[in-house]
Design a protein around this motif. Structure first.
Motif, PDB file in Angstrom:
ATOM      1  N   VAL A 197      -1.208 -21.351  12.280  1.00  0.00           N
ATOM      2  CA  VAL A 197      -0.168 -20.021  12.359  1.00  0.00           C
ATOM      3  C   VAL A 197       0.460 -20.049  11.012  1.00  0.00           C
ATOM      4  O   VAL A 197       1.224 -20.809  10.550  1.00  0.00           O
TER       5      VAL A 197
ATOM      6  N   ASN B 167       3.565 -15.046  12.073  1.00  0.00           N
ATOM      7  CA  ASN B 167       2.808 -15.561  13.438  1.00  0.00           C
ATOM      8  C   ASN B 167       1.282 -14.845  13.423  1.00  0.00           C
ATOM      9  O   ASN B 167       0.811 -14.622  14.584  1.00  0.00           O
TER      10      ASN B 167
ATOM     11  N   PRO C  29       3.666 -16.959  19.774  1.00  0.00           N
ATOM     12  CA  PRO C  29       3.466 -18.469  19.775  1.00  0.00           C
ATOM     13  C   PRO C  29       4.238 -19.010  21.147  1.00  0.00           C
ATOM     14  O   PRO C  29       5.409 -18.611  21.345  1.00  0.00           O
TER      15      PRO C  29
END
Length: 389
Positions: free
Chosen positions: A315, A319, A364
């Motif tokens: 990541v 993001n 996420p």
């Protein structure tokens, strides 16, 4: 003048309607939604490299039971497949001829003892008569010689009697070890030959041996300081099992490298108090190198394959997923060691590239990598490999 005012009014109304329509369209456009993905920070653990070998179990003691005397089987005294103890009678032979021979020799021994007693008496009297010069020296020597002959005859008969008694004892075929007995190869009523007929087999089951070969390079790099006295721990898995459920240790290391194969033969021993291990079983052996290193650990499912490359998705900024080449190491349960490509603090997509790819923005969902029940190094107090692998 009226026409000019009407045109201005129509233009103003048109602009007002267009502005309202644009505002309505802007309000109705949906906001872009990113796909929710489980992510986790990689963990760093002290680990030992595992080495896996295949083998077949061997019993420390295995006996092909053969009779020590020839005869006819009179009875079979065991149940096939049972556990037998050392000294248990397994086969009984017809012992009548052996009993008769023992009785005959016992009688001969008694007769020889009587003859010896008479020879002793005559030799003793000859000594007294010689002192009085009542008999000649030659007669006295003859009686002494007879005494020696009677002693030799008695010794020979006693040896024959001992042999016959042993043969009579051997008509009861007993187990020489503790273990599991196989089926009877020869049944009641059949004639058997001493040292030739295989009656059955017995395999010791108190513990099992596993021999396997370690290549010279691996031995020198990972186990050079190991000796039989150090009892290097190992774990074992039988065919059809998922876990390495059996713990043992190395108790034998051969005294030389096999020049033909470049390997060293070692042996692990496994105590089998539960009776679950059988000689001849196929098994996989795992043992850990003594060196311990700090290594990045990730879920095995987080690793993807791209032709010849292995990679994970990390990541990045905003993001957005990024493609990272990695070098994988040993597997520890559902986790995998990463020897190159990741560092402590990296965040990865824990489920790998199943639904996402590099360059994709995500939403996420942070989770924790579960390491419970997984052994990365040898156990502490009992020096055993304590967890499922």
């Amino acid at each position: 003048m009226n026409k000019h005012l009407i045109a201005v009014a129509l233009a103003t109304a048109s602009l007002t309607l267009t502005s309202c329509a644009d505002e309505s369209t802007a309000q109705s456009a949906p906001t872009a939604q990113h796909q929710p993905i489980d992510v986790a920070k990689v963990i760093v653990k002290p680990v030992q490299s595992w080495h896996t070998y295949t083998t077949r179990l061997e019993s420390p003691q295995e006996v092909a039971l053969m009779p020590r005397v020839s005869g006819v089987i009179d009875s079979i005294e065991f149940n096939e497949g049972d556990l037998v103890n050392k000294g248990d009678v397994l086969f009984q032979l017809d012992n009548r001829s052996f009993t008769a021979k023992v009785a005959s020799l016992e009688a001969q021994v008694n007769s020889a003892k009587a003859a010896l007693e008479q020879a002793i008496s005559e030799a003793t009297r000859a000594v007294r008569l010689t002192q009085r010069k009542a008999i000649s020296t030659e007669q006295a020597q003859a009686r002494t010689s007879t005494l020696r002959q009677r002693e030799a005859q008695l010794a020979a008969l006693q040896a024959q009697l001992t042999s016959a008694q042993l043969d009579l004892e051997f008509t009861s075929v007993v187990s020489p070890i503790d273990g599991i007995i196989s089926r009877a190869n020869i049944t009641k009523g059949n004639n058997i030959l001493a040292g030739q007929s295989v009656l059955t087999s017995i395999v010791s089951n108190e513990k099992m041996y596993a021999y396997f070969d370690i290549d010279e390079r691996t031995w020198n790099s990972s186990f050079n300081d190991v000796s039989a006295a150090s009892r290097q721990p190992v774990v074992m898995q039988k065919v059809g099992q998922d876990d390495f459920a059996y713990s043992g240790y190395i108790n034998f290391i051969d005294n030389q490298i096999n020049a033909a194969t470049g390997t060293l033969r070692v042996r692990a021993v496994f105590a089998d108090n539960s009776g679950q291990l059988r000689a001849g079983s196929f098994a996989r052996i795992k043992l850990a190198a003594n060196a311990i290193t700090e290594t990045v650990i990730v879920p095995d499912r987080a690793i993807g394959t791209d032709l010849k490359n292995r990679f994970v998705l990390t990541v990045g900024e905003n993001n957005v997923l990024q493609y990272k080449l990695v070098t994988v190491g040993e597997r520890y349960g559902s986790l995998r060691a990463i020897t190159a490509g990741l560092t402590e603090g990296d965040v990865i997509a824990v489920n790998g590239p199943a639904r996402v790819g590099p360059g994709m923005p995500i939403s996420p969902n942070t989770v924790t990598i579960d390491t419970s029940g997984i052994a990365f190094t040898l156990g502490n107090s009992n020096n055993q490999l304590v967890a499922k692998q």
